[in-house]
Design a protein around this motif. Structure first.
Motif, mmCIF file in Angstrom:
data_model
loop_
_atom_site.group_PDB
_atom_site.id
_atom_site.type_symbol
_atom_site.label_atom_id
_atom_site.label_comp_id
_atom_site.label_asym_id
_atom_site.label_seq_id
_atom_site.Cartn_x
_atom_site.Cartn_y
_atom_site.Cartn_z
ATOM 1 N N TYR A 31 -15.832 2.329 -76.337
ATOM 2 C CA TYR A 31 -16.280 2.899 -75.074
ATOM 3 C C TYR A 31 -17.051 1.852 -74.273
ATOM 4 O O TYR A 31 -16.909 1.742 -73.074
ATOM 5 C CB TYR A 31 -17.223 4.085 -75.321
ATOM 6 N N ASN A 32 -17.933 1.149 -74.979
ATOM 7 C CA ASN A 32 -18.740 0.140 -74.319
ATOM 8 C C ASN A 32 -19.292 -0.835 -75.336
ATOM 9 O O ASN A 32 -19.166 -0.633 -76.559
ATOM 10 C CB ASN A 32 -19.882 0.789 -73.509
ATOM 11 N N GLN A 34 -22.918 -3.196 -75.905
ATOM 12 C CA GLN A 34 -24.288 -3.354 -75.417
ATOM 13 C C GLN A 34 -24.936 -4.539 -76.120
ATOM 14 O O GLN A 34 -24.798 -4.701 -77.341
ATOM 15 C CB GLN A 34 -25.061 -2.048 -75.701
ATOM 16 N N PHE A 36 -28.615 -6.257 -76.986
ATOM 17 C CA PHE A 36 -30.031 -5.927 -77.104
ATOM 18 C C PHE A 36 -30.798 -7.188 -77.478
ATOM 19 O O PHE A 36 -30.251 -8.121 -78.065
ATOM 20 C CB PHE A 36 -30.271 -4.896 -78.224
ATOM 21 N N SER A 46 -32.736 -3.016 -74.342
ATOM 22 C CA SER A 46 -31.372 -3.136 -73.833
ATOM 23 C C SER A 46 -31.320 -4.212 -72.752
ATOM 24 O O SER A 46 -32.128 -4.215 -71.821
ATOM 25 C CB SER A 46 -30.919 -1.793 -73.258
ATOM 26 N N LEU A 49 -25.188 -3.635 -70.550
ATOM 27 C CA LEU A 49 -24.182 -2.699 -71.032
ATOM 28 C C LEU A 49 -22.886 -3.003 -70.295
ATOM 29 O O LEU A 49 -22.880 -3.066 -69.058
ATOM 30 C CB LEU A 49 -24.606 -1.253 -70.749
ATOM 31 N N GLN A 51 -19.112 -1.561 -69.812
ATOM 32 C CA GLN A 51 -18.173 -0.475 -70.090
ATOM 33 C C GLN A 51 -16.825 -1.075 -70.484
ATOM 34 O O GLN A 51 -16.521 -2.212 -70.140
ATOM 35 C CB GLN A 51 -18.011 0.407 -68.848
ATOM 36 N N LEU A 89 -28.920 -8.828 -80.463
ATOM 37 C CA LEU A 89 -28.011 -7.945 -81.187
ATOM 38 C C LEU A 89 -26.899 -7.456 -80.270
ATOM 39 O O LEU A 89 -27.150 -7.083 -79.120
ATOM 40 C CB LEU A 89 -28.770 -6.737 -81.742
ATOM 41 N N MET A 93 -19.910 0.806 -79.022
ATOM 42 C CA MET A 93 -19.822 2.266 -79.129
ATOM 43 C C MET A 93 -18.346 2.606 -79.111
ATOM 44 O O MET A 93 -17.625 2.259 -78.178
ATOM 45 C CB MET A 93 -20.524 2.926 -77.948
ATOM 46 N N SER A 96 -16.252 7.082 -82.649
ATOM 47 C CA SER A 96 -17.140 7.763 -83.587
ATOM 48 C C SER A 96 -18.467 8.121 -82.947
ATOM 49 O O SER A 96 -19.306 8.765 -83.568
ATOM 50 C CB SER A 96 -17.383 6.875 -84.807
ATOM 51 N N GLU A 97 -18.661 7.668 -81.699
ATOM 52 C CA GLU A 97 -19.866 7.989 -80.938
ATOM 53 C C GLU A 97 -21.136 7.496 -81.588
ATOM 54 O O GLU A 97 -22.178 8.154 -81.527
ATOM 55 C CB GLU A 97 -19.941 9.488 -80.656
ATOM 56 N N LYS A 98 -21.057 6.379 -82.235
ATOM 57 C CA LYS A 98 -22.246 5.754 -82.788
ATOM 58 C C LYS A 98 -22.167 4.272 -82.470
ATOM 59 O O LYS A 98 -21.083 3.683 -82.359
ATOM 60 C CB LYS A 98 -22.312 5.959 -84.301
ATOM 61 N N LEU A 99 -23.338 3.672 -82.307
ATOM 62 C CA LEU A 99 -23.384 2.233 -82.092
ATOM 63 C C LEU A 99 -23.220 1.527 -83.432
ATOM 64 O O LEU A 99 -23.906 1.850 -84.401
ATOM 65 C CB LEU A 99 -24.713 1.827 -81.466
ATOM 66 N N PHE A 101 -23.619 -2.105 -85.045
ATOM 67 C CA PHE A 101 -24.327 -3.339 -84.727
ATOM 68 C C PHE A 101 -23.819 -4.526 -85.520
ATOM 69 O O PHE A 101 -23.369 -4.394 -86.674
ATOM 70 C CB PHE A 101 -25.820 -3.177 -85.045
ATOM 71 N N TYR B 35 -31.691 5.541 -86.411
ATOM 72 C CA TYR B 35 -31.086 4.358 -87.011
ATOM 73 C C TYR B 35 -32.059 3.794 -88.042
ATOM 74 O O TYR B 35 -33.272 3.917 -87.895
ATOM 75 C CB TYR B 35 -30.808 3.270 -85.969
ATOM 76 N N LEU B 43 -28.991 -2.994 -88.736
ATOM 77 C CA LEU B 43 -29.185 -1.670 -88.156
ATOM 78 C C LEU B 43 -27.976 -0.786 -88.404
ATOM 79 O O LEU B 43 -26.843 -1.177 -88.104
ATOM 80 C CB LEU B 43 -29.374 -1.787 -86.648
ATOM 81 N N ILE B 45 -26.592 3.485 -88.224
ATOM 82 C CA ILE B 45 -26.900 4.843 -87.801
ATOM 83 C C ILE B 45 -27.099 5.762 -89.003
ATOM 84 O O ILE B 45 -26.477 5.590 -90.053
ATOM 85 C CB ILE B 45 -25.806 5.415 -86.883
ATOM 86 N N ILE B 56 -23.538 13.592 -85.946
ATOM 87 C CA ILE B 56 -23.224 12.580 -86.937
ATOM 88 C C ILE B 56 -24.233 12.669 -88.078
ATOM 89 O O ILE B 56 -25.429 12.715 -87.858
ATOM 90 C CB ILE B 56 -23.273 11.160 -86.342
ATOM 91 N N ASP B 99 -20.203 7.305 -74.028
ATOM 92 C CA ASP B 99 -20.074 6.175 -73.124
ATOM 93 C C ASP B 99 -21.295 5.893 -72.248
ATOM 94 O O ASP B 99 -21.178 5.727 -71.049
ATOM 95 C CB ASP B 99 -18.850 6.428 -72.243
ATOM 96 N N GLU B 101 -25.530 4.069 -72.021
ATOM 97 C CA GLU B 101 -26.485 3.116 -72.554
ATOM 98 C C GLU B 101 -27.472 3.816 -73.482
ATOM 99 O O GLU B 101 -27.924 4.927 -73.209
ATOM 100 C CB GLU B 101 -27.243 2.480 -71.395
#
Lengths: 111, 113
Positions: A31-32, A34, A36, A46, A49, A51, A89, A93, A96-99, A101, B35, B43, B45, B56, B99, B101
């Motif tokens: 999705y995107n 990022q 950090f 942050s 970002l 997209q 870092l 995303m 799975s809708e989780k970042l 890293f 996290y 890091l 989740i 999740i 989607d 930040e």
């Protein structure tokens, strides 16, 4: 399974140098992405970002690019300063809708 | 004004104890996360909530139980603490799922002795 790799793990440069930090990810369906910054003993700030539909983002001396097809992003820092010293870092995303890293690049800018 | 705030910042406790970490965001975001940053600074989740609903649960031991009384708060309760739970725990939030930040809190450094 999405994996994020950052190279190099550590980087030391003299003040004023332009530098590039690299990030690669294994699954291009994101999705995107990022970027950090983390200072010792502190939280994450942050920076940029991007997209999935974008190619780059800029903020001051920072420019981040994204090439989804090749699974790569770069963070370009112009005219580095000692205050830029931190761990950078990269995180993506995905569906799975989780970042997810990377392990970070520790940057030291020497006066 | 702190956007995502966690308390406490530091927590030192003995094995076997139960402890809680609180998180609040004043950004009006729908989605909140926990996290964990391990000793190698990696890091990963643990949980994600959207409008108080668990989205999740990343194979975290049952000793960890998140609770979201409202969409601005996501607390983390840990039972029967173990040495391996020592880490920095970060709360984060984003406007909605996927989607957008993510904004992170300052972290809670948990040390189990």
């Amino acid at each position: 399974k999405q994996e994020v790799t950052q190279i190099p793990a550590a980087l030391s440069v003299p003040e004023g140098e332009n530098l590039v930090l690299n990030c690669s990810f294994t699954d291009s369906a994101i999705y995107n992405l990022q970027w950090f910054r983390q200072d010792p003993g502190k939280g994450l700030t942050s920076l940029l970002l991007i997209q999935s539909s974008q190619r780059e983002q800029t903020s001051g001396r920072l420019n981040a690019s994204l090439d989804k097809s090749s699974g790569r992003s770069t963070l370009y820092i112009a005219a580095s300063q000692p205050g830029d010293s931190a761990t950078y870092l990269c995180a993506v995303m995905a569906g799975s809708e989780k970042l997810v890293f990377g392990k970070g690049t520790k940057l030291t800018v020497n006066p | 004004d702190t956007a995502v705030s966690q308390t406490p910042k530091y927590l030192v406790t003995q094995m076997g104890n139960d402890k809680s970490i609180k998180c609040e965001q004043n950004l009006g975001h729908d989605t909140m996360y926990w996290y964990k940053q391990d000793s190698k600074k990696f890091l990963k989740i643990m949980f994600s909530y959207n409008n108080k609903e668990l989205i999740i649960n990343e194979t975290v031991p049952n000793r960890f139980s998140p609770k979201s009384p409202d969409k601005a708060h996501l607390n983390l309760h840990i039972n029967s603490l173990e040495l391996g739970d020592s880490a920095v725990y970060f709360c984060a939030s984003s406007l909605y799922r996927g989607d957008t930040e993510a904004f992170f809190g300052q972290g809670t450094r948990l040390t189990v002795v």
